[in-house]
Design a protein around this motif. Sequence first.
Motif, PDB file in Angstrom:
ATOM      1  N   ASN A 137       0.896  -1.044   0.040  1.00 32.17           N
ATOM      2  CA  ASN A 137       0.203   0.005   0.029  1.00 32.17           C
ATOM      3  C   ASN A 137       0.882   1.284   0.092  1.00 32.17           C
ATOM      4  N   VAL A 170       0.003   5.343   0.505  1.00 35.86           N
ATOM      5  CA  VAL A 170      -1.486   5.470   0.780  1.00 35.86           C
ATOM      6  C   VAL A 170      -1.773   7.123   1.055  1.00 35.86           C
ATOM      7  N   ASP A 209      -0.374  -6.853   1.733  1.00 35.14           N
ATOM      8  CA  ASP A 209      -1.046  -5.898   2.443  1.00 35.14           C
ATOM      9  C   ASP A 209      -1.413  -5.387   3.595  1.00 35.14           C
ATOM     10  N   SER A 244       2.629  -1.011   4.526  1.00 38.48           N
ATOM     11  CA  SER A 244       2.024   0.094   4.075  1.00 38.48           C
ATOM     12  C   SER A 244       3.696   1.669   3.961  1.00 38.48           C
ATOM     13  N   TYR A 280       2.750   5.755   3.996  1.00 41.33           N
ATOM     14  CA  TYR A 280       2.218   6.717   3.666  1.00 41.33           C
ATOM     15  C   TYR A 280       2.947   7.588   3.342  1.00 41.33           C
ATOM     16  N   GLU A 308       0.595  -2.798   9.541  1.00 45.64           N
ATOM     17  CA  GLU A 308      -0.579  -2.545   9.641  1.00 45.64           C
ATOM     18  C   GLU A 308      -1.392  -3.521  10.986  1.00 45.64           C
TER      19      GLU A 308
END
Length: 344
Positions: A58, A60, A287, A290, A292, A324
């Motif tokens: 991810n 994001v 997944d 991530s 950010y 996550e």
Amino acid sequence: MAQPLSANGAKKYAELQTAIAESYGVAVASQQFTVEPSIAQELNDAITAKADFLEKINVVPVTEITGEKVFIGVNGPVTGRTNTKTTDREAKDASALENSQYVLASTESDVGLPYAKIDAWAKFPDFKDRYSAAVQKRIAQDRIVVGFHGTHAALQTDLAAFPKLQDVNKGWLQQLREKAPHQVVAVGEAGDTVLLGAGGDYANLDGLVHDAKQLIDEILREDGDLIAIIGSDLLAADKAKLYTKQGDTPTEKERIESAQVIATYGGLPAYSVPNFPVNAVVVTSFDNLSIYFQDSSWRKQTVDNPKRSRVEDYNSRNEGYVVEQMEKMALIENVELVPKEPVE
């Protein structure tokens, strides 16, 4: 004496500056400007596309520098039955309550391209695409390096002291070491490293990956999306065994070289990721990892620097790395191969 840009190179670079200004909706690209959030998303999509690994995890956009994780997963059962004649139905809070915050840090990716490279590319009609791809690919690779090697976010980074960008940010592995040390194995029974091979802590990669999987929370262990990321040195050693046994057969050799012989270790799909530690194994899901970035924080500037005989592309944004669900990740590191006995 350094050579200036050729006439054609200077022309192409001027056209590039105009194109960048038009794409980002600014007057000139040579002065620092803020990238609009919608365009910042497009820029990050382009960077992500430059690395297969980034496309699997991810990347994001978020609005705040600190906040709640975006993909807090469900870490327990939510299915049951209620006798509503006597009891109200109650939604179960199955999200992980601990380690639910993210923190972003100011991050700079400043890419210098020598005049010689600009001149070499100037003859191609896709000059702008080549330039953009070079900048974006370097940012993409650096993001992966920090994710796997970052240990802290220094006030001022030092590339000479930390060549693997350890001081840019806290990556995924470091966060796991700090927040879930019981899911990290770095010391084997045979000494200060984990030994892999006959007579070591693990006879083969299958056993090592299997044990890493057992470190993951029991509820999440059987979700069906776990994968193993395996360091290149460990995979190379395993391939060497296959070459010894089957490498003389052309069809088998081709399959080995295209990484099609062993698709799983310990029952999990195995992946080799560029810039992953060569002597480590991680079990998680794609997944669960991530990156950010704050969508309003991207700043950009492209300048000609004749003092260094290069074109410089300055990029900065607030960025951070997120696991996550900590319960869904395990790491075995500092793995060493058992030394081969000398052939008499």
